[in-house]
Enzyme design. Structure first.
Site, PDB file in Angstrom:
ATOM      1  N   GLY A 115       0.814  -1.205   0.000  1.00  0.00           N
ATOM      2  CA  GLY A 115       0.000   0.000   0.000  1.00  0.00           C
ATOM      3  C   GLY A 115       0.846   1.252   0.000  1.00  0.00           C
ATOM      4  O   GLY A 115       1.974   1.256  -0.500  1.00  0.00           O
ATOM      5  N   CYS A 116       0.325   2.319   0.568  1.00  0.00           N
ATOM      6  CA  CYS A 116       1.015   3.613   0.597  1.00  0.00           C
ATOM      7  C   CYS A 116       2.406   3.484   1.198  1.00  0.00           C
ATOM      8  O   CYS A 116       2.568   3.013   2.327  1.00  0.00           O
ATOM      9  CB  CYS A 116       0.189   4.603   1.402  1.00  0.00           C
ATOM     10  SG  CYS A 116       1.030   6.165   1.712  1.00  0.00           S
TER      11      CYS A 116
END
Length: 223
Positions: free
Chosen positions: A53-54
């Site tokens: 993810g981020c």
């Protein structure tokens, strides 16, 4: 920070806020085990490339880990020409937001890094998304540098699934690392430099706190 970057994170921020002020993670049904299969101890430094993810969030977690010397946010899975944030964010480049971890195997093993990755840094059961960050650029992936890393990653995923630690099966890709491309400067050390950013407060900080709670012995000792 670029305005486009702020706007691009707003859906995830809203999602986390509505969910109760923290990142949404798949509930564990048991304790994550230590890896039965792990890399052999070796002198010097090694690297690991992980996508969950981020990269602001995964970077923030691993920067706190004892034995980790450096963490760089970047892109893996695509080409050099497309390794730019605005293009990667379209989800059409093959890249995943990733981190390059430089660590000392004498202090923490590759398998122990994976344990933190799967249990703290992200939700490995979420396909092509983390919370409201949606798209293949937010997929879960282990980019292995050699056959030993591949063996350890595949064995640990099998171990977690068989132990039914999570409510759903892991969807993490285990794929060879072709090239890691460093992200733009404003992405580096982002959580530390922007600690009042609502996205960091609501999405990244809870993961760091989870690391401290679950594995206090792995948290870097500050001088």
């Amino acid at each position: 920070m670029a305005i486009k970057t702020i706007l691009g994170r707003l859906p995830a921020l809203l999602f986390a806020t509505l969910a109760g002020g923290g990142a949404v993670m798949t509930a564990a049904t048991g304790t994550f085990p230590d890896p039965v299969v792990d890399a052999k101890p070796a002198p010097g430094r090694q690297t690991a490339v992980l996508a969950g993810g981020c990269f602001w969030c995964t970077e923030a977690v691993f920067e706190m880990v004892e034995g980790v010397d450096d963490v760089i946010s970047g892109y893996a899975g695509g080409t050099k020409d497309s390794a730019k944030y605005d293009i990667v964010s379209t989800g059409r480049t093959g890249h995943a937001e990733s981190i390059l971890i430089t660590f000392e195997p004498s202090k923490i093993s590759y398998g122990q890094l994976l344990k933190i990755f799967f249990s703290v840094a992200h939700d490995p059961t979420s396909l092509n998304r983390q919370g409201a960050d949606i798209g293949p650029q937010y997929r879960s992936a282990v980019f292995y540098a050699n056959e030993e890393q591949k063996r350890v990653a595949e064995a640990y995923i099998k171990q977690i699934n068989e132990a039914q630690v999570l409510k759903k099966p892991i969807v993490t890709q285990v794929v060879p690392l072709d090239k890691f491309y460093t992200a733009e400067n404003y992405h580096q050390n982002y959580a530390t430099l922007n600690h009042e950013n609502p996205y960091i407060v609501n999405v990244s900080d809870p993961k760091v706190e989870k690391l401290k709670k679950l594995y206090p012995g792995c948290v870097r000792k500050r001088k």
